[in-house]
Scaffold this motif. Structure first.
Motif, PDB file in Angstrom:
ATOM      1  N   ALA A 161     -10.018   5.389   0.521  1.00 12.91           N
ATOM      2  CA  ALA A 161      -9.765   4.884   1.879  1.00 12.91           C
ATOM      3  C   ALA A 161      -9.742   3.404   1.928  1.00 12.91           C
ATOM      4  N   LYS A 212      -6.391   6.283   4.608  1.00 10.52           N
ATOM      5  CA  LYS A 212      -7.129   6.165   5.867  1.00 10.52           C
ATOM      6  C   LYS A 212      -7.848   4.754   6.003  1.00 10.52           C
ATOM      7  N   ARG A 213      -7.627   4.441   7.259  1.00 12.66           N
ATOM      8  CA  ARG A 213      -8.622   3.029   7.662  1.00 12.66           C
ATOM      9  C   ARG A 213      -9.753   3.487   8.279  1.00 12.66           C
ATOM     10  N   ILE A 214     -10.888   2.997   7.566  1.00 10.06           N
ATOM     11  CA  ILE A 214     -12.238   3.228   8.108  1.00 10.06           C
ATOM     12  C   ILE A 214     -13.051   1.807   8.562  1.00 10.06           C
ATOM     13  N   LEU A 260      -9.031  11.251   2.422  1.00 18.24           N
ATOM     14  CA  LEU A 260      -9.262   9.988   2.976  1.00 18.24           C
ATOM     15  C   LEU A 260      -8.393   8.930   2.211  1.00 18.24           C
ATOM     16  N   ALA A 302      -7.879   1.449  13.127  1.00 13.42           N
ATOM     17  CA  ALA A 302      -8.792   2.289  12.149  1.00 13.42           C
ATOM     18  C   ALA A 302      -8.632   3.759  12.611  1.00 13.42           C
ATOM     19  N   HIS A 303      -8.523   4.827  11.644  1.00 17.73           N
ATOM     20  CA  HIS A 303      -8.660   6.108  11.785  1.00 17.73           C
ATOM     21  C   HIS A 303     -10.009   6.534  12.445  1.00 17.73           C
ATOM     22  N   ALA A 304     -10.960   5.977  11.806  1.00 14.01           N
ATOM     23  CA  ALA A 304     -12.420   6.174  12.095  1.00 14.01           C
ATOM     24  C   ALA A 304     -13.322   5.032  11.930  1.00 14.01           C
ATOM     25  N   LEU A 340     -16.415   5.420  -0.319  1.00 13.48           N
ATOM     26  CA  LEU A 340     -14.786   5.425   0.674  1.00 13.48           C
ATOM     27  C   LEU A 340     -13.947   4.939  -0.382  1.00 13.48           C
ATOM     28  N   VAL A 378     -11.254   0.304   3.564  1.00 17.09           N
ATOM     29  CA  VAL A 378     -12.417  -0.018   4.278  1.00 17.09           C
ATOM     30  C   VAL A 378     -12.425  -1.507   4.821  1.00 17.09           C
ATOM     31  N   ILE A 396     -17.413   3.949  11.704  1.00 12.56           N
ATOM     32  CA  ILE A 396     -19.004   4.367  11.644  1.00 12.56           C
ATOM     33  C   ILE A 396     -19.852   3.264  11.791  1.00 12.56           C
ATOM     34  N   LEU A 429     -16.498  12.599   7.573  1.00  7.47           N
ATOM     35  CA  LEU A 429     -15.240  12.094   7.617  1.00  7.47           C
ATOM     36  C   LEU A 429     -14.244  13.060   6.978  1.00  7.47           C
TER      37      LEU A 429
END
Ligand SMILES: NC(=O)c1ccc[n+]([C@@H]2O[C@H](COP(=O)([O-])OP(=O)(O)OC[C@H]3O[C@@H](n4cnc5c(N)ncnc54)[C@H](O)[C@@H]3O)[C@@H](O)[C@H]2O)c1
Length: 449
Positions: free
Chosen positions: A371, A338-340, A335, A404-406, A366, A373, A408, A328
């Motif tokens: 971040a 950032k939205r995960i 991070l 969300a940017h990413a 995170l 989450v 998982i 990431l």
């Protein structure tokens, strides 16, 4: 078949499934736990753990009067032919198994035996909790101590070890159709009682709606106490090793441009190796592997033996979830803010168990890096909120992906496996990074979306 009066102590994953299955195959079972709320829930039909098929089975055997619930051990001990100990043996601070629950039960059993009327047959005390080698003798000693404290040193009992191999997510099936039943004892008579108790399972002769089922006899392995206890630890350590092994291979595959999925398939077709437990990903977690490998390492250290392979198995496992954070950072750089999205939170599909789940470790790491989450899980969501208050939990997969940017993939639930990749991409924000921590999705389809 002979019908036994059975007591089961500990109404957790193992105790609940064991008691429901023993009742189902024709025994009279009382489940005991010190947790009064849990037992009150069970009495009104609320099953406190999520396990496919368990609620219906508990309901059925309870209605037939085959399974009862209690918080009072003494009367259960005096009525029982066989008493299973299924209490938790969590990891202690030094990595060793914490035997305080098992010890407390053993002492209470001793006291109860001392106070009960003289028995026709010895009580068979069955250790189903995962305990280190030598614990059977420890339990025996504590029963004796409890009895002596209650003023009657000549109580009649046998201790046997019967390690449990059920998998959360298919626990009822595993209990009724096990690969093997392992029993350990110093004396033959305790084993004979256990053979009679398990006869319907060993011979696969009990009526069941869960057909088709394997009709061959279930191997009934008898050995000494310490070997039975060791079989459990060795089995879990081997399975953890297999996962760490394929993860090590996956890391090398990534460097050389090989596809670990294809590699695992090709390797697993060798019958000596087998294809199961060769799925590369974020590593093993859950209520058993981490603590059992730690406990085995701890036993080895007690004898001044350095468990070199087990140390490496744990080290590889730690790398796996940390690599997700590294990936990431490599793609998103900072991070902070950032939205995960974490897709799946339970340590594996079909369970609500979050003990040692990689999801919670990743979420904490995170959060520490600033971040935001959001976690999704179809079953373990509510538990996750209780365990980790700084984790935002939603109950819709696509809501987790929104903005969300990413994302998982942490747990390969069926709904995660069948994720609509185009819809996911349309909801996410650039760079729309998808880290598949379970190799559950088609990477080409994900890139195309
Ligand atoms: N969960 C699994 O998949 C699994 C599989 C195989 C073996 N095991 C082993 O089985 C054992 C139980 O595991 P679990 O997952 O069912 O644990 P759990 O934490 O889900 O449940 C343990 C239960 O024991 C009760 N308990 C604790 N002390 C007690 C006491 N003194 N008297 C009565 N009840 C008491 C607790 O209230 C709890 O309900 C452990 O040793 C574990 O390693 C677990």
């Amino acid at each position: 078949m002979k019908e036994f009066n059975v007591g089961v102590v500990g109404a957790g994953h193992v105790g609940l499934v064991t008691s429901a299955c023993l009742a189902d195959i024709g025994h009279w079972v009382t489940l005991v736990d010190v947790d009064e709320e849990r037992m009150a829930d069970l009495k009104v039909g609320e099953v406190p753990v999520y396990e496919p098929g368990l609620e219906a089975l508990v309901d059925e055997v309870a209605r037939r009067g085959r399974l009862r619930f209690s918080t009072e051990l003494t009367s259960v001990v005096s009525a029982a032919d066989v008493l299973f100990i299924c209490v938790g043996t969590p990891q202690g601070d030094d990595g060793s198994a914490d035997l305080s629950n098992v010890g407390a039960v053993a002492k209470s059993v001793g006291r109860a035996l001392a106070e009960a009327e003289e028995r026709e047959h010895p009580l068979v005390v069955v250790n189903k909790s995962t305990v280190p080698m030598g614990s059977g003798d420890y339990v025996s000693m504590l029963i004796q101590e409890g009895a002596a404290e209650a003023g009657n040193g000549s109580v009649d009992y046998r201790v046997v070890s019967n390690p449990e191999f059920l998998r959360e997510g298919s626990a009822v099936y595993d209990s009724l159709f096990p690969d093997r039943i392992v029993l350990g004892a110093h004396r033959r008579d305790g084993l004979d009682v256990m053979r009679a108790l398990y006869e319907p399972v060993v011979e696969q002769s009990f009526p069941t709606k869960l057909d088709p089922r394997p009709k061959v006899a279930v191997p009934f392995v008898t050995t000494d106490l310490a070997s039975a206890e060791m079989i459990k630890y060795a089995a879990n350590a081997f399975l953890a090793t297999k996962i760490s092994f394929i993860n090590e291979i996956a890391n090398i595959c990534e460097l050389v441009g090989a596809d670990v999925g294809n590699v695992a398939h090709g390797v697993g077709l060798d019958e000596r190796i087998g294809s199961r437990f060769l799925q590369a990903g974020m590593g093993w977690g859950g209520s058993c592997f981490p603590k059992d490998v730690a406990a085995l390492k701890s036993v080895a250290r007690e004898y001044d033996h350095q468990p070199v392979l087990l140390d490496a198995v744990v080290a590889v496992n730690e790398l796996q979830w940390k690599q997700v954070i590294t990936k990431l950072q490599r793609e998103l750089h900072t991070l902070k803010g950032k939205r995960i999205a974490l897709l799946g939170l339970a340590f594996k599909p079909n369970t609500d168990d979050l003990r040692e789940a990689p999801s919670l470790k990743v979420a904490r790491a995170l959060n520490r890096r600033g971040a935001r989450v959001t976690g999704y899980d179809p079953v373990a969501g509510k538990k996750a909120v209780r365990l980790q208050s700084d984790l935002r939990v939603v109950f819709d997969l696509y809501e987790a992906l929104s903005e969300a940017h990413a994302a998982i993939v942490v747990t390969e639930w069926e709904e995660v496996r069948s994720l609509d990749l185009e819809e996911a991409a349309s909801l996410m924000k650039p760079p729309k990074l998808l880290v598949d921590g379970r190799n559950a999705l088609d990477p080409r389809a994900a890139s195309a979306a």
